[in-house]
Design an enzyme around this catalytic site. Structure first.
Site, PDB file in Angstrom:
ATOM      1  N   ASP A  82      -7.798   1.178   7.313  1.00  0.00           N
ATOM      2  CA  ASP A  82      -7.083   2.344   7.844  1.00  0.00           C
ATOM      3  C   ASP A  82      -7.413   2.531   9.326  1.00  0.00           C
ATOM      4  OD1 ASP A  82      -6.343   5.379   5.960  1.00  0.00           O
ATOM      5  OD2 ASP A  82      -5.489   4.575   7.820  1.00  0.00           O
ATOM      6  N   GLU A 121      -2.972  -0.833   8.785  1.00  0.00           N
ATOM      7  CA  GLU A 121      -2.123   0.334   9.067  1.00  0.00           C
ATOM      8  C   GLU A 121      -1.933   0.462  10.581  1.00  0.00           C
ATOM      9  OE1 GLU A 121      -3.664   3.047   5.317  1.00  0.00           O
ATOM     10  OE2 GLU A 121      -2.189   3.785   6.752  1.00  0.00           O
ATOM     11  N   TRP A 122      -2.190  -0.620  11.275  1.00  0.00           N
ATOM     12  CA  TRP A 122      -2.179  -0.680  12.748  1.00  0.00           C
ATOM     13  C   TRP A 122      -0.898  -0.113  13.342  1.00  0.00           C
ATOM     14  CZ3 TRP A 122      -3.477  -6.126  15.253  1.00  0.00           C
ATOM     15  CH2 TRP A 122      -3.430  -6.030  16.638  1.00  0.00           C
ATOM     16  N   PRO A 123       0.311  -0.639  12.965  1.00  0.00           N
ATOM     17  CA  PRO A 123       1.527  -0.096  13.598  1.00  0.00           C
ATOM     18  C   PRO A 123       1.758   1.385  13.295  1.00  0.00           C
ATOM     19  CG  PRO A 123       2.074  -1.725  11.897  1.00  0.00           C
ATOM     20  CD  PRO A 123       0.607  -1.769  12.068  1.00  0.00           C
ATOM     21  N   LEU A 124       1.374   1.836  12.110  1.00  0.00           N
ATOM     22  CA  LEU A 124       1.569   3.252  11.765  1.00  0.00           C
ATOM     23  C   LEU A 124       0.889   4.140  12.791  1.00  0.00           C
ATOM     24  CD1 LEU A 124       2.206   5.687   9.913  1.00  0.00           C
ATOM     25  CD2 LEU A 124       0.146   5.095   8.608  1.00  0.00           C
ATOM     26  N   TYR A 125      -0.329   3.773  13.202  1.00  0.00           N
ATOM     27  CA  TYR A 125      -1.095   4.598  14.153  1.00  0.00           C
ATOM     28  C   TYR A 125      -0.684   4.313  15.596  1.00  0.00           C
ATOM     29  CZ  TYR A 125      -4.048   6.051  10.310  1.00  0.00           C
ATOM     30  OH  TYR A 125      -4.494   6.609   9.123  1.00  0.00           O
ATOM     31  N   ASP A 166       2.641   8.145   4.964  1.00  0.00           N
ATOM     32  CA  ASP A 166       2.193   7.997   3.580  1.00  0.00           C
ATOM     33  C   ASP A 166       3.304   8.377   2.611  1.00  0.00           C
ATOM     34  OD1 ASP A 166      -1.317   9.071   3.770  1.00  0.00           O
ATOM     35  OD2 ASP A 166      -0.182   7.444   4.722  1.00  0.00           O
TER      36      ASP A 166
HETATM   37  C1  GAL Z   1      -4.211   7.486   4.890  1.00  0.00           C
HETATM   38  C2  GAL Z   1      -3.523   6.235   4.329  1.00  0.00           C
HETATM   39  C3  GAL Z   1      -3.366   6.446   2.853  1.00  0.00           C
HETATM   40  C4  GAL Z   1      -4.752   6.601   2.245  1.00  0.00           C
HETATM   41  C5  GAL Z   1      -5.512   7.718   2.937  1.00  0.00           C
HETATM   42  C6  GAL Z   1      -6.947   7.731   2.502  1.00  0.00           C
HETATM   43  O1  GAL Z   1      -4.322   7.363   6.241  1.00  0.00           O
HETATM   44  O2  GAL Z   1      -2.265   6.066   4.964  1.00  0.00           O
HETATM   45  O3  GAL Z   1      -2.672   5.349   2.286  1.00  0.00           O
HETATM   46  O4  GAL Z   1      -5.437   5.392   2.381  1.00  0.00           O
HETATM   47  O5  GAL Z   1      -5.508   7.580   4.329  1.00  0.00           O
HETATM   48  O6  GAL Z   1      -7.653   8.776   3.083  1.00  0.00           O
END
Ligand code: GAL
Length: 429
Positions: free
Chosen positions: A170, A203-207, A231
């Site tokens: 994450d 989750e690199w591109p998401l952030y 999410d």
């Molecule tokens: C979010 C992530 C979710 C879950 C959560 C855990 O950032 O996108 O999929 O992992 O954190 O705290």
């Protein structure tokens, strides 16, 4: 330099470009070379359904604990999930103890995971499954547990020593986009250095998106799959917003997908509370079209036969896992209908027609066959099979014809088109 040598040199250069395109796929960039995720990863991930429930006193059956994962592992084998392709059992956030151990290593919460992660990994492996775990590139995980910033090599080695097979990484609590990018790259290299095959889920591109347009060529070199959008929640509105995000950004993301690297639209919430049967069909059909990693997040101890049948549908999983490894895209949108299509191996195509209207009854939609597959899917003809909501052989359709189908509100009809010439060549063998 005489022309001939120029021509031969040009010829060689062209040949090399074609070879490069074939070898490294359309995006022309090599994927993370750990030989993993040649097709989208499939498994179970605890987050959407069980979140960060650490209250084992009052909720021993749904808190994040060794017990939960042992029970899911048993059911993944006994109830046919592993045989259907769901191989990775994945722990998300909230498994850790609040502090690292005296050697700076992450450790599991000793009350909820009394035997540690190694023990769980051994059990999962004894069932022929693989174990996934979660960490974060920043100073803390999203739920506030120890982050991996400054510990990438230690944490990668710890996960490898425990026998972990997948890391969901994450991006919370990163001080800057540079910290984010460096963190993802360093953990990718650290995992490689362990010598253990560990799928790397980013989750690199998401952030990154809120700050910079992600460089998918680079991301693909470090990650086996990557989250782009917010999410998922257990609701139709959430599934729709992820589909809208993907279709609005398909020019950027679709070319990045291919064997070894996939766009991840987040978990399958089929089998929970928020989606109707039709909406569950829509999620399964579109996640197959989008070549998405299939991570269920549900309670395998309490799942309806309909949800189980949909999640284990072999024809739909075959589209998701198609070896050509091309991600599908939205072809058109009109009158609150969307048509999505995905090229498959052997000149076959998958087509999904979604009725986005959430008022009124089932509606008819007519597809001009020639408009599908860039005009190639059914030229001169093809055999069309409806796979969802129910499997029905629709027969041969010529290129000049149209197909009329009826779709429930918020539902989807998923079709498979086999080229007639391929069928003919197969039957003449
Ligand atoms: C979010 C992530 C979710 C879950 C959560 C855990 O950032 O996108 O999929 O992992 O954190 O705290």
């Amino acid at each position: 330099m005489n022309l001939m040598s120029r021509v031969t040199r040009l010829g060689c250069a062209l040949a090399f470009c074609c070879l490069a395109l074939v070898l490294w796929g359309v995006p022309g960039t090599r994927a993370l070379n750990n030989g993993l995720a040649m097709t989208p990863t499939m498994g179970w991930l605890h987050w959407e359904r069980f979140m960060c429930n650490v209250n084992c006193q009052e909720e021993p059956d749904s808190c994040i604990s060794e017990k939960l994962f042992l029970q899911m592992a048993d059911l993944m084998v006994s109830d046919g999930w592993k045989d259907a392709g769901y191989q990775y059992l994945c722990i998300d956030d909230c498994w850790m103890a609040p502090q690292r151990d005296s050697k700076g290593r992450l450790q599991a919460d000793s009350n909820r995971f009394p035997n540690g992660i190694r023990h769980l990994a051994d059990f999962v492996h004894s069932k022929g499954l693989k174990l996934g775990i979660y960490a974060d590139a920043g100073n803390k995980t999203c739920a506030g547990y120890p982050g991996s910033y400054g510990y990438y090599d230690i944490d990668a080695k710890t996960f490898a020593d425990w026998g972990v097979d997948l890391l969901k990484f994450d991006g919370c609590y990163c001080d800057s986009v540079k910290h984010l990018a460096d963190g993802y790259k360093q953990m990718s290299l650290a995992l490689n250095r362990t010598g253990r095959s560990i799928v790397y889920s980013c989750e690199w591109p998401l952030y990154a998106w809120p700050f910079v347009k992600p460089n998918y060529t680079e991301i693909r070199q470090y990650c086996n799959h990557w989250r782009n959008s917010a999410d998922i929640y257990d609701s139709w509105q959430s599934v729709r917003s992820i589909l809208d995000w993907t279709s609005s950004n398909q020019e950027s993301v679709v070319p990045a997908a291919g064997p070894g690297g996939w766009n991840d639209p987040d978990m399958l919430v089929i089998g929970n509370f928020g989606l109707s049967q039709d909406q569950q069909v829509t999620q399964m059909a579109l996640w197959a079209i989008m070549a998405a990693p299939l991570f269920m997040s549900n309670d395998l101890r309490h799942i309806s036969p309909e949800a189980k049948g949909l999640l284990q549908n072999k024809d739909v999983i075959a589209i998701n896992q198609d070896p050509l490894g091309k991600q599908g895209y939205r072809l058109r949108k009109n009158d609150n209908f969307e048509v999505w299509e995905r090229p498959l191996s052997n000149l076959a195509w998958a087509v999904a027609v979604v009725n986005l209207q959430d008022i009124g009854g089932p509606r008819y939609y007519t597809i001009p066959i020639a408009s599908l597959g860039k005009g190639l899917a059914c030229n001169p003809a093809c055999l069309i099979t409806q796979l969802l909501p129910v499997k029905t052989k629709l027969g041969f359709y010529e290129w000049t014809k149209s197909l009329k189908t009826q779709i429930n509100p918020t539902g989807t009809v998923l079709l498979r088109l086999e080229s007639a010439s391929k069928i003919a060549s197969k039957s003449s063998l």
